[in-house]
Motif scaffolding. Structure first.
Motif, PDB file in Angstrom:
ATOM      1  N   ALA A 344     -17.451   2.754   9.745  1.00  0.00           N
ATOM      2  CA  ALA A 344     -18.700   2.035   9.489  1.00  0.00           C
ATOM      3  C   ALA A 344     -19.404   1.688  10.796  1.00  0.00           C
ATOM      4  N   GLU A 345     -18.632   1.314  11.791  1.00  0.00           N
ATOM      5  CA  GLU A 345     -19.212   0.996  13.106  1.00  0.00           C
ATOM      6  C   GLU A 345     -19.850   2.239  13.732  1.00  0.00           C
ATOM      7  N   GLU A 346     -19.176   3.376  13.617  1.00  0.00           N
ATOM      8  CA  GLU A 346     -19.720   4.625  14.162  1.00  0.00           C
ATOM      9  C   GLU A 346     -21.010   5.025  13.441  1.00  0.00           C
ATOM     10  N   ARG A 347     -21.029   4.835  12.129  1.00  0.00           N
ATOM     11  CA  ARG A 347     -22.235   5.181  11.366  1.00  0.00           C
ATOM     12  C   ARG A 347     -23.389   4.251  11.726  1.00  0.00           C
ATOM     13  N   THR A 348     -23.088   3.001  11.924  1.00  0.00           N
ATOM     14  CA  THR A 348     -24.131   2.046  12.314  1.00  0.00           C
ATOM     15  C   THR A 348     -24.738   2.442  13.652  1.00  0.00           C
ATOM     16  N   LYS A 349     -23.920   2.859  14.602  1.00  0.00           N
ATOM     17  CA  LYS A 349     -24.429   3.295  15.900  1.00  0.00           C
ATOM     18  C   LYS A 349     -25.337   4.514  15.758  1.00  0.00           C
ATOM     19  N   ALA A 350     -24.940   5.460  14.910  1.00  0.00           N
ATOM     20  CA  ALA A 350     -25.769   6.650  14.689  1.00  0.00           C
ATOM     21  C   ALA A 350     -27.103   6.272  14.058  1.00  0.00           C
ATOM     22  N   GLU A 351     -27.079   5.345  13.089  1.00  0.00           N
ATOM     23  CA  GLU A 351     -28.308   4.874  12.447  1.00  0.00           C
ATOM     24  C   GLU A 351     -29.219   4.198  13.467  1.00  0.00           C
ATOM     25  N   GLU A 352     -28.644   3.334  14.280  1.00  0.00           N
ATOM     26  CA  GLU A 352     -29.446   2.601  15.266  1.00  0.00           C
ATOM     27  C   GLU A 352     -30.074   3.545  16.285  1.00  0.00           C
ATOM     28  N   ALA A 353     -29.316   4.557  16.708  1.00  0.00           N
ATOM     29  CA  ALA A 353     -29.855   5.518  17.668  1.00  0.00           C
ATOM     30  C   ALA A 353     -31.015   6.300  17.064  1.00  0.00           C
ATOM     31  N   ALA A 354     -30.879   6.663  15.795  1.00  0.00           N
ATOM     32  CA  ALA A 354     -31.950   7.405  15.133  1.00  0.00           C
ATOM     33  C   ALA A 354     -33.197   6.537  14.961  1.00  0.00           C
ATOM     34  N   ARG A 355     -33.020   5.314  14.536  1.00  0.00           N
ATOM     35  CA  ARG A 355     -34.169   4.416  14.337  1.00  0.00           C
ATOM     36  C   ARG A 355     -34.848   4.088  15.662  1.00  0.00           C
ATOM     37  N   PRO A 365     -35.893  14.753  17.373  1.00  0.00           N
ATOM     38  CA  PRO A 365     -35.090  15.372  16.309  1.00  0.00           C
ATOM     39  C   PRO A 365     -34.209  14.383  15.556  1.00  0.00           C
ATOM     40  N   ARG A 366     -33.694  13.360  16.266  1.00  0.00           N
ATOM     41  CA  ARG A 366     -32.874  12.362  15.584  1.00  0.00           C
ATOM     42  C   ARG A 366     -33.694  11.592  14.563  1.00  0.00           C
ATOM     43  N   ALA A 367     -34.923  11.238  14.942  1.00  0.00           N
ATOM     44  CA  ALA A 367     -35.783  10.495  14.023  1.00  0.00           C
ATOM     45  C   ALA A 367     -36.162  11.359  12.830  1.00  0.00           C
ATOM     46  N   ALA A 368     -36.458  12.645  13.073  1.00  0.00           N
ATOM     47  CA  ALA A 368     -36.827  13.540  11.977  1.00  0.00           C
ATOM     48  C   ALA A 368     -35.672  13.710  10.996  1.00  0.00           C
ATOM     49  N   ALA A 369     -34.452  13.861  11.519  1.00  0.00           N
ATOM     50  CA  ALA A 369     -33.281  13.998  10.654  1.00  0.00           C
ATOM     51  C   ALA A 369     -33.068  12.728   9.839  1.00  0.00           C
ATOM     52  N   HIS A 370     -33.205  11.589  10.475  1.00  0.00           N
ATOM     53  CA  HIS A 370     -33.009  10.312   9.784  1.00  0.00           C
ATOM     54  C   HIS A 370     -34.078  10.107   8.718  1.00  0.00           C
ATOM     55  N   ALA A 511     -49.319  23.015   1.585  1.00  0.00           N
ATOM     56  CA  ALA A 511     -48.612  22.570   2.779  1.00  0.00           C
ATOM     57  C   ALA A 511     -49.225  21.281   3.298  1.00  0.00           C
ATOM     58  N   ILE A 512     -48.386  20.448   3.882  1.00  0.00           N
ATOM     59  CA  ILE A 512     -48.846  19.238   4.549  1.00  0.00           C
ATOM     60  C   ILE A 512     -48.138  19.145   5.889  1.00  0.00           C
ATOM     61  N   ARG A 513     -48.678  18.299   6.763  1.00  0.00           N
ATOM     62  CA  ARG A 513     -48.084  18.083   8.078  1.00  0.00           C
ATOM     63  C   ARG A 513     -47.675  16.622   8.190  1.00  0.00           C
ATOM     64  N   ALA A 514     -46.419  16.379   8.542  1.00  0.00           N
ATOM     65  CA  ALA A 514     -45.918  15.024   8.728  1.00  0.00           C
ATOM     66  C   ALA A 514     -45.763  14.783  10.220  1.00  0.00           C
ATOM     67  N   ASP A 515     -46.634  13.954  10.785  1.00  0.00           N
ATOM     68  CA  ASP A 515     -46.644  13.730  12.224  1.00  0.00           C
ATOM     69  C   ASP A 515     -45.775  12.563  12.661  1.00  0.00           C
ATOM     70  N   SER A 516     -45.246  11.810  11.729  1.00  0.00           N
ATOM     71  CA  SER A 516     -44.392  10.675  12.077  1.00  0.00           C
ATOM     72  C   SER A 516     -43.186  10.653  11.154  1.00  0.00           C
ATOM     73  N   ALA A 517     -42.171   9.902  11.571  1.00  0.00           N
ATOM     74  CA  ALA A 517     -40.971   9.787  10.750  1.00  0.00           C
ATOM     75  C   ALA A 517     -41.284   9.145   9.412  1.00  0.00           C
ATOM     76  N   ALA A 518     -42.184   8.172   9.415  1.00  0.00           N
ATOM     77  CA  ALA A 518     -42.550   7.515   8.159  1.00  0.00           C
ATOM     78  C   ALA A 518     -43.233   8.490   7.210  1.00  0.00           C
ATOM     79  N   GLU A 519     -44.135   9.313   7.743  1.00  0.00           N
ATOM     80  CA  GLU A 519     -44.811  10.305   6.903  1.00  0.00           C
ATOM     81  C   GLU A 519     -43.816  11.332   6.365  1.00  0.00           C
ATOM     82  N   LEU A 520     -42.872  11.734   7.193  1.00  0.00           N
ATOM     83  CA  LEU A 520     -41.879  12.710   6.756  1.00  0.00           C
ATOM     84  C   LEU A 520     -40.987  12.116   5.676  1.00  0.00           C
ATOM     85  N   ARG A 521     -40.557  10.881   5.877  1.00  0.00           N
ATOM     86  CA  ARG A 521     -39.726  10.209   4.868  1.00  0.00           C
ATOM     87  C   ARG A 521     -40.450  10.143   3.527  1.00  0.00           C
ATOM     88  N   ASP A 522     -41.742   9.752   3.540  1.00  0.00           N
ATOM     89  CA  ASP A 522     -42.493   9.625   2.294  1.00  0.00           C
ATOM     90  C   ASP A 522     -42.715  10.982   1.636  1.00  0.00           C
TER      91      ASP A 522
END
Length: 547
Positions: A344-355, A365-370, A511-522
């Motif tokens: 759980a600690e390792e996963r939290t670190k990965a989440e924090e790094a991506a955010r 790329p980390r943000a896009a994957a997340h 087709a659409i273009r997602a220029d931010s992590a928030a747009e990609l998530r949505d």
């Protein structure tokens, strides 16, 4: 019954409802017969690579043997990458390849060639039918062999004139095939129970056999850390489980380092470790005791010595082993809690790094994957062919439902688009998001036409960094001239930049273009509402920018 009628009758009896193909002159007898066979849908692809990839995805999603029709030597050659992928991922399929007319084969007519020789290295078996009366038997054998562990593609070359013969052929009845029962597991269980630091490696055979729950039972009774095999093709262990430690990287040196922390390893349904880049030494450290279980006896001790090798039906064998282990490890619950806290600690670190990488444009790329992982609706299937971003996606995906992740360890590029189409066709009740690298997508781009043709509601997410980034990263690690001078030959896809919006329109796809992590998530979150395919372009940072 005429040979072509026998072919269709056997296909029906073997559970075939779709035939994936791209027709040519040698397929005309088949195409003409299909006019009077409305129960067999012909799924058209514009190039054989896409055709075989669609069949691969369909076979995995439907858990049935897929049927493919290819055209002469050229079609078989175009389909070889897909066959290699299917062979490595153990996807069952029967490929019927049309050969030139036998009456002038000796003259080396156009389109003819050694179909068996071409296909042999990428199939379980390749055979050419020479007599009409042999066709039904050969087809029955092909379907049986394709599904028999280890499953894989089988090619049958059929001369076009053979299908048109007026010969009356007999169709043999289908022979049911059952695997052996579980081997005696008592001694293996005793060795595992004595381990102080056991580890489990979940291979793709577990997911293919529907044995995930059985492997969970073994791991929980041991209190063992669980790794996925390198570059796993599917969900072989729930990635949200407290015992899940991630994927083993495809490098022998790193695998050896990870496994050296353990005294006993239990390897289930894993085809060796299939490293990618060479590193000296074996994957298994000296002194590590190994228990291995697989449906394929040839896997036992293939690349390393084992103390106990169990063969047989995986669910039955794993369940029998779990039964033997019941109560033998009194501190299993304590181990689960301890490992769960660490993981759980390792996963939290990965989440924090991506955010922390959110906000950049183009995206890190980390943000896009997340963003993709965060936007996935429950039950969505991820079909991934994104080499660099895909590795980061694996770090943040939390998927417990079997069949939720589809990848090919085969390595032949251009698989992802077709596999995503076939996956959605094979299981239309689950949304599908295909995560693609821009380089990978270009190898199979024509598959988008089939997605549009059949209105397959898949979200194709293209991670666009304009380069072959994994090659640059590898050269950097080697310390060669490219790394020294910061110059890379033949690894940039710009200029000119690839216009993904225009590419989608060419094939009739929105087709659409997602220029931010928030747009990609949505955008990913909206996959359940799709009634047609959608391409989502996600610009990500290139080499030397971001992580």
């Amino acid at each position: 019954m005429r040979p072509i009628e026998a072919l269709l009758e056997i296909a029906r009896d073997e559970g075939v409802s779709r035939i994936f193909g791209n027709p040519g002159t040698t397929e005309l007898p088949l195409m003409d017969a299909l006019v009077e066979a409305p129960d067999l849908q012909y799924v058209l692809g514009l190039q054989e690579g896409s055709v075989v990839a669609m069949a691969d995805g369909y076979a995995r999603a439907s858990r049935r043997t897929a049927m493919v029709s290819l055209h002469v030597a050229a079609g078989v050659a175009n389909g070889l990458i897909g066959m290699l992928n299917a062979m490595r991922s153990r996807s069952p399929m029967v490929i019927v390849a049309g050969q030139q007319d036998r009456r002038h084969l000796v003259q080396d007519p156009m389109l003819s060639g050694d179909l068996v020789g071409l296909a042999a290295p990428t199939t379980k078996q390749a055979v050419e039918v020479q007599h009409a009366y042999d066709l039904p038997i050969v087809l029955r054998r092909a379907f049986a062999l394709a599904a028999r562990p280890p499953a894989g593609p089988v090619l049958v070359s059929v001369p076009m004139d053979l299908l048109e013969e007026l010969t009356d052929v007999a169709v043999p009845a289908r022979s049911p095939i059952t695997g052996p029962g579980p081997a005696t597991a008592g001694d293996a269980a005793a060795l595992l129970a004595r381990a102080e630091r056991p580890v489990v490696i979940a291979g793709d055979g577990v997911g293919r056999a529907g044995a995930v729950a059985d492997l969970v039972a073994v791991a929980e009774r041991l209190g063992a850390a669980v790794y996925h095999q390198p570059m796993n093709d599917g969900i072989d262990f729930p990635t949200g489980h407290p015992l899940y430690a991630g994927m083993l990287p495809p490098h022998n040196a790193v695998i050896r380092e990870r496994l050296s922390a353990h005294d006993v390893a239990f390897i289930a349904g894993c085809h060796a470790f299939m490293p990618h880049h060479y590193t000296p030494g074996p994957a298994v450290p000296d002194g590590l005791a190994i228990v291995q279980v697989d449906e394929d006896p040839a896997e036992i001790g293939r690349n390393f010595a084992v103390r106990h090798g169990l063969t047989g039906d995986l669910p039955e064998t794993l369940w029998a082993l779990a039964g033997h282990l019941d109560g033998l490890v009194p501190d299993a619950r304590e181990r689960i809690e301890r490992l769960g806290a660490r993981h759980a600690e390792e996963r939290t670190k990965a989440e924090e790094a991506a955010r922390a990488a959110y906000g950049a444009s183009p995206m890190d790329p980390r943000a896009a994957a997340h963003a993709v992982a965060s936007g996935l609706p429950h039950g969505t299937v991820v079909v991934e062919e994104a080499i660099t971003v895909g590795l980061k996606l694996r770090e943040v995906l939390r998927q417990d439902l079997p069949g939720s992740y589809v990848h090919t360890v085969g390595g032949g590029l251009g698989w992802g688009i077709g596999a995503a189409i076939g996956t959605r066709m094979g299981n239309p009740d689950r949304p599908v998001v295909s995560v693609l690298g821009d380089g990978c997508a270009m190898f199979g781009l024509q598959g988008l036409w089939s997605a549009a043709r059949y209105e397959v509601p898949v979200a194709f997410v293209v991670m666009n960094n304009g380069e072959y980034r994994t090659l640059k990263n590898t050269l950097d690690q080697s310390g060669g001239a490219s790394a020294k001078h910061g110059e890379y030959v033949g690894m940039d896809l710009a200029p000119p930049a690839l216009d993904w919006q225009s590419a989608a329109r060419l094939f009739g796809i929105d087709a659409i273009r997602a220029d931010s992590a928030a747009e990609l998530r949505d955008a990913v979150a909206g996959v359940k509402a799709l009634d047609a395919p959608l391409l989502i372009e996600a610009p990500v940072t290139g080499h030397g920018a971001g992580a």
